[in-house]
Design a protein around this motif. Structure first.
Motif, PDB file in Angstrom:
ATOM      1  N   PRO A   1       0.812  -1.188   0.000  1.00  0.00           N
ATOM      2  CA  PRO A   1       0.000   0.000   0.000  1.00  0.00           C
ATOM      3  C   PRO A   1       0.851   1.244   0.000  1.00  0.00           C
ATOM      4  CG  PRO A   1      -0.004  -1.040   2.166  1.00  0.00           C
ATOM      5  CD  PRO A   1       0.689  -1.962   1.244  1.00  0.00           C
ATOM      6  N   ALA A   2       0.205   2.404  -0.208  1.00  0.00           N
ATOM      7  CA  ALA A   2       0.910   3.660  -0.361  1.00  0.00           C
ATOM      8  C   ALA A   2       1.744   4.014   0.854  1.00  0.00           C
ATOM      9  CB  ALA A   2      -0.086   4.781  -0.652  1.00  0.00           C
ATOM     10  N   LYS A   3       1.404   3.496   2.045  1.00  0.00           N
ATOM     11  CA  LYS A   3       2.166   3.833   3.234  1.00  0.00           C
ATOM     12  C   LYS A   3       3.601   3.319   3.158  1.00  0.00           C
ATOM     13  CE  LYS A   3       0.829  -0.302   5.884  1.00  0.00           C
ATOM     14  NZ  LYS A   3       0.133  -0.795   7.086  1.00  0.00           N
ATOM     15  N   ALA A   4       3.902   2.444   2.181  1.00  0.00           N
ATOM     16  CA  ALA A   4       5.256   1.909   2.042  1.00  0.00           C
ATOM     17  C   ALA A   4       6.169   2.855   1.291  1.00  0.00           C
ATOM     18  CB  ALA A   4       5.220   0.560   1.326  1.00  0.00           C
ATOM     19  N   ALA A   5       5.708   4.099   1.033  1.00  0.00           N
ATOM     20  CA  ALA A   5       6.467   5.023   0.206  1.00  0.00           C
ATOM     21  C   ALA A   5       7.847   5.306   0.775  1.00  0.00           C
ATOM     22  CB  ALA A   5       5.685   6.321   0.032  1.00  0.00           C
ATOM     23  N   LEU A   6       8.031   5.265   2.099  1.00  0.00           N
ATOM     24  CA  LEU A   6       9.323   5.543   2.711  1.00  0.00           C
ATOM     25  C   LEU A   6       9.980   4.269   3.243  1.00  0.00           C
ATOM     26  CD1 LEU A   6       8.552   8.890   4.575  1.00  0.00           C
ATOM     27  CD2 LEU A   6       9.708   8.566   2.391  1.00  0.00           C
ATOM     28  N   SER A   7       9.684   3.144   2.641  1.00  0.00           N
ATOM     29  CA  SER A   7      10.250   1.881   3.096  1.00  0.00           C
ATOM     30  C   SER A   7      11.743   1.835   2.795  1.00  0.00           C
ATOM     31  CB  SER A   7       9.550   0.709   2.411  1.00  0.00           C
ATOM     32  OG  SER A   7       9.813   0.735   1.015  1.00  0.00           O
TER      33      SER A   7
END
Length: 415
Positions: free
Chosen positions: A215-221
């Motif tokens: 999901p988009a929350k993984a953008a700063l993975s």
């Protein structure tokens, strides 16, 4: 859909193959006629990439809709104008440097606008039409532009001179630029947009990434950050060959005859690179494809040091095939790791790539000017690409561990 795809291919040919990389085959003649030194050439290249970097940052602020289409068209116009203006008579190198510096900087800004907005609008249009399988073909524009500009310089350069080359290429791009200006537009918002992590928003290459479609929350993975750092190093490494390859070959009597022909070979290698590396990614994943591409590119950077004509041709093929493939697969993997956000990821990756390109040519040109040899610059460039490959290997390892962890979680009980 196909008009947008063709328009996107032409736009990338203009922005990258001509406005950006025609400098490479024209450079030796510019140096011979105007007295431009290798350090000055490196400065001009860095200023172009500085403009590219700033343009990449600014494009992220452009809103969707008619404004994005208008900015894209404006960038096309500026790109054509600055390409042609490089052929105006500004005097010798010392007199012309201020004008050349401004033109190369502004050209870089325009190239970033065309590249980021053109790719984003084309990918969005392909996605709406369920034509993601055609996305790899979009990048053939880069190779087509490089091969065509190299061929043009090889055939016409002796007759037109280096300044005539710039003017003629600008005129050709002005005519061809009408097609992307008319065909590539920002698609209207979909009535029912799927969720950002929906497979409908991902290209085939996206599905091949290890740990893809979070999901988009993984953008700063961590994997995305490692990909971004690797892309920065790649920008600083590949651009040394991207700027000086023709000059490198011309300094060696055994390879001097190749010159512009080698740059055409680079373009030919780049033409099918997006499609080729997408096929590789289907087998080994985007992480694996990127690592293999970086390894091959390291070889391509070092081969000209041998002085062998055969090695020079192999270097040109590998270089063209890898640098475009790395761009395509980095974008595909970046979109997968961030949930398919095309404009944001393309803009961020392009910005760090541009930053690497600013740093690469200037010290390389200075080292060559002092030592009289390209060897140290090539070794440094290869080291940067190797470091990028190491970061990608770490990112792949983390992504695979996370994918394995998710797969091993027990299924939620059914109530």
């Amino acid at each position: 859909m196909f008009r947008v795809l063709i328009g996107g291919v032409i736009a990338l040919a203009i922005a990258m193959g001509v406005a950006r990389f025609a400098f490479t085959p024209i450079l030796p003649a510019m140096q011979a006629a105007t007295g431009l030194g290798t350090d000055g050439a490196g400065l001009l290249a860095s200023l172009n990439y500085l403009g590219y970097f700033i343009g990449a940052l600014g494009v992220g602020l452009v809103p969707h809709g008619a404004v994005r289409t208008a900015v894209f068209r404006g960038c096309l116009l500026v790109s054509v104008a600055t390409t042609a203006a490089m052929g105006l008579d500004f005097g010798n190198a010392a007199q012309a440097m201020p004008a050349w510096s401004v033109l190369r900087f502004v050209s870089g800004v325009a190239s970033a606008g065309i590249f980021i907005l053109g790719i984003a609008m084309a990918l969005d249009t392909l996605t709406r039409a369920h034509g993601e399988r055609w996305a790899g073909w979009l990048y053939t524009g880069v190779g087509t532009g490089i091969a065509s500009s190299g061929l043009f310089v090889a055939l016409a350069g002796g007759r037109l001179g280096w300044d005539g080359d710039w003017l003629a290429l600008g005129a050709i791009c002005a005519v061809l630029g009408l097609l992307p200006a008319l065909w590539v537009t920002d698609p209207p918002p979909a009535a029912h947009s799927p969720a950002p992590h929906s497979p409908a928003l991902q290209s085939p290459a996206t599905h091949s990434a290890a740990g893809a479609a979070p999901p988009a929350k993984a953008a700063l993975s961590a994997p995305l950050l490692l990909l971004t750092a690797a892309y920065f190093l790649e920008g600083g490494g590949y651009i040394v060959s991207g700027t000086f390859l023709v000059s490198i070959l011309k300094t060696n009597p055994d390879t001097a005859a190749l010159g512009e022909a080698a740059w055409m070979v680079v373009g030919l290698g780049a033409m099918g690179a997006g499609v080729f590396w997408a096929a590789v990614a289907k087998r080994v994943g985007s992480w694996g494809a990127l690592i293999l591409a970086h390894a091959a590119q390291t070889v391509s950077i070092l081969l000209p040091m041998t002085g062998s004509p055969t090695a020079a041709v192999v270097s040109a093929v590998l270089f063209g095939a890898t640098f475009v493939g790395i761009v395509a697969q980095s974008f595909a993997l970046g979109r997968a790791l961030s949930g398919g956000a095309s404009a944001r990821v393309v803009g961020t990756l392009t910005a760090v790539y541009g930053l690497g390109q600013i740093i690469g040519p200037l010290p390389a040109g200075m080292v060559v000017a002092r030592t009289g040899s390209f060897d140290s610059a090539l070794i440094g460039a290869a080291a940067a690409v190797v470091a990028a490959g190491v970061l990608l290997a770490v990112g792949a390892w983390i992504a695979n561990r996370r994918a394995d962890s998710r797969a091993s979680l027990p299924a939620a009980p059914v109530s």
